[in-house]
Design an enzyme around this catalytic site. Structure first.
Site: not given
Ligand code: RB5
Length: 150
Positions: A99, A134, A68, A9, A66
């Site tokens: 694994h 596994h 996180t 994203d 993304c």
């Molecule tokens: C975008 O602001 C953020 O929410 C997205 O990149 C991601 O971290 C969502 O899990």
């Protein structure tokens, strides 16, 4: 079948570009499913496009980025046959292949720096599934939830 697709994203766009350059420099073919700018967008759409490519055997592996890594991994793991691993270090990356036979690597651009992300990607690319016991466990990931379907 091509080897690898990559997607992100807006939050992962810059790290995706760095990872893509690294892959291309290693001679690895990369299909970029987007996003292609910093404009705000919805991560599940890119997870969807990449996972469907794997399901259709257009590519073997995927990398999703993304902010996180959590949204991408949650999204990708809804697709049958996708084993997405959110990795924050090289050990996660190695073990997710060895694994868990991960076929999608998820990274959080707001969690780790680009140098660590590159090391994680390298460790993941170089690791192989150990099969044996596994394989039985990985098969159970798909089989057990189906036993609850009436
Ligand atoms: C975008 O602001 C953020 O929410 C997205 O990149 C991601 O971290 C969502 O899990």
């Amino acid at each position: 079948m091509q080897y690898l697709a990559i997607g992100s994203d807006h939050a992962g766009y810059e790290l995706k570009s760095i990872l893509k350059d690294y892959l291309l420099n290693r001679g690895i073919e990369v299909v970029d499913v987007g996003t292609h700018s910093l404009e705000s967008c919805d991560y599940p759409r890119f997870a969807h496009d990449l996972c469907v490519m794997i399901q259709n055997k257009q590519v073997e592996y995927g990398v999703l980025v993304c902010g996180t890594g959590i949204g991408m991994s949650m999204s990708a793991n809804r697709y049958r046959g996708i084993r997405a691993a959110l990795c924050a270090n090289e050990y996660h990356a190695r073990m997710s292949k060895a694994h868990n036979d991960s076929n999608v690597l998820c990274l959080g651009s707001r969690v780790i720096g680009s140098e660590l992300a590159l090391s994680i990607l390298a460790a993941w690319l170089e690791s192989v599934f150990e099969r044996d016991r596994h394989l039985r466990r990985v098969n159970l990931i798909d089989e057990l939830p189906n036993q609850n379907l009436a």
